[in-house]
Design a protein around this motif. Structure first.
Motif, short mmCIF file in Angstrom:
data_model
loop_
_atom_site.label_atom_id
_atom_site.label_comp_id
_atom_site.label_asym_id
_atom_site.label_seq_id
_atom_site.Cartn_x
_atom_site.Cartn_y
_atom_site.Cartn_z
N SER A 1 -5.35 35.39 9.74
CA SER A 1 -5.18 34.25 8.84
C SER A 1 -5.86 32.99 9.36
N GLY A 2 -6.65 33.13 10.44
CA GLY A 2 -7.45 32.00 10.91
C GLY A 2 -6.99 31.32 12.19
N TYR A 3 -5.93 31.78 12.79
CA TYR A 3 -5.47 31.18 14.04
C TYR A 3 -6.46 31.48 15.17
N LEU A 4 -6.67 30.48 16.03
CA LEU A 4 -7.42 30.71 17.26
C LEU A 4 -6.42 31.28 18.26
N SER A 5 -6.84 32.30 19.01
CA SER A 5 -5.89 33.03 19.84
C SER A 5 -6.42 33.25 21.24
N ILE A 6 -5.48 33.28 22.18
CA ILE A 6 -5.78 33.64 23.57
C ILE A 6 -4.58 34.38 24.13
N GLU A 7 -4.85 35.32 25.02
CA GLU A 7 -3.76 36.05 25.69
C GLU A 7 -3.82 35.73 27.16
N LEU A 8 -2.67 35.39 27.71
CA LEU A 8 -2.59 35.09 29.15
C LEU A 8 -1.74 36.14 29.85
N LYS B 1 1.70 28.23 18.23
CA LYS B 1 2.75 29.22 18.49
C LYS B 1 2.51 29.91 19.82
N VAL B 2 3.60 30.17 20.52
CA VAL B 2 3.54 30.91 21.78
C VAL B 2 4.41 32.15 21.63
N ILE B 3 3.78 33.30 21.78
CA ILE B 3 4.50 34.57 21.68
C ILE B 3 4.76 35.06 23.11
N ILE B 4 6.02 35.28 23.41
CA ILE B 4 6.43 35.73 24.74
C ILE B 4 6.74 37.22 24.65
N CYS B 5 6.04 38.01 25.46
CA CYS B 5 6.26 39.46 25.39
C CYS B 5 6.23 40.06 26.80
N GLY B 6 6.54 41.32 26.87
CA GLY B 6 6.58 42.00 28.16
C GLY B 6 7.89 41.76 28.89
N TYR C 1 -3.19 27.49 16.31
CA TYR C 1 -3.37 28.17 17.59
C TYR C 1 -2.20 29.11 17.86
N VAL C 2 -2.51 30.20 18.57
CA VAL C 2 -1.46 31.11 19.04
C VAL C 2 -1.85 31.60 20.44
N VAL C 3 -0.84 31.62 21.32
CA VAL C 3 -1.02 32.12 22.68
C VAL C 3 -0.01 33.23 22.89
N LEU C 4 -0.47 34.36 23.39
CA LEU C 4 0.42 35.45 23.74
C LEU C 4 0.52 35.46 25.27
N THR C 5 1.72 35.34 25.79
CA THR C 5 1.90 35.28 27.24
C THR C 5 2.92 36.30 27.72
N LYS C 6 2.69 36.78 28.92
CA LYS C 6 3.61 37.72 29.58
C LYS C 6 4.25 37.08 30.80
N ASN C 7 4.13 35.74 30.89
CA ASN C 7 4.66 35.02 32.05
C ASN C 7 5.30 33.73 31.57
N ILE D 1 2.54 41.64 19.44
CA ILE D 1 1.10 41.93 19.41
C ILE D 1 0.61 42.01 17.97
N LEU D 2 1.35 42.72 17.14
CA LEU D 2 0.98 42.81 15.73
C LEU D 2 0.99 41.42 15.09
N TYR D 3 2.02 40.64 15.38
CA TYR D 3 2.13 39.30 14.82
C TYR D 3 0.93 38.44 15.24
N ASN D 4 0.52 38.57 16.49
CA ASN D 4 -0.65 37.85 16.99
C ASN D 4 -1.90 38.22 16.18
N PHE D 5 -2.11 39.51 15.95
CA PHE D 5 -3.26 39.95 15.15
C PHE D 5 -3.18 39.40 13.72
#
Length: 142
Positions: free
Chosen positions: A135-142, A67-72, A35-41, A126-130
């Motif tokens: 590669s098969g990760y389930l993803s969501i952006e919050l 994995k949790v990607i923190i951006c913004g 799993y991967v989550v991209l969050t801006k909060n 963002i690129l890393y999330n893609f």
């Protein structure tokens, strides 16, 4: 006559192989769930980690990476040791990897040396999330 005997021999061998293959136990291949989550909060890290904990229980031995990607702009909060320490400890306890977006760090002038060493830094979140999705990760952006 020879042709009929050859045909019957081939048919017998095929039937035998088909029958034998049905005797072999079938094993179900269950893929690891990543799993991967991209969050801006940054405040969302706690509920995200709680979701990871629940998924780990639900998935059992098939639970992979989370994995949790923190951006913004929220990357500026990563330097607040009092705020981020709780999240880092919670993530570590639940095998969640926290990742900072290097593009956001540069944009908001945050020195990577001032964020906790437990966080990974990637050039572009963002690129890393893609790439993880590919590669098969389930993803969501919050």
């Amino acid at each position: 006559m020879k042709s009929i005997k050859s045909y019957l021999l081939i048919l017998s061998i095929f039937t035998l192989l088909t029958a034998c293959s049905s005797l072999v136990p079938k094993t179900e291949v269950v893929a690891t769930k990543n799993y991967v989550v991209l969050t801006k909060n940054i405040q969302q890290i706690k509920p995200i980690v709680l979701a990871a904990k629940a998924l780990a229980t639900e998935d059992g031995k098939n639970f992979g990476n989370f994995k949790v990607i923190i951006c913004g702009k929220t990357v500026t909060d990563l330097t607040d040791k009092e705020l981020i320490t709780e999240y880092v400890e919670m993530a570590k306890k639940n095998n969640v990897t926290l990742i900072a977006c290097g593009f956001s760090l540069k944009k908001f002038k945050v020195n990577a040396d001032n964020i906790p060493k437990e966080l990974e830094v990637v050039d572009n979140g963002i690129l890393y999330n893609f790439q993880l999705q590919k590669s098969g990760y389930l993803s969501i952006e919050l």
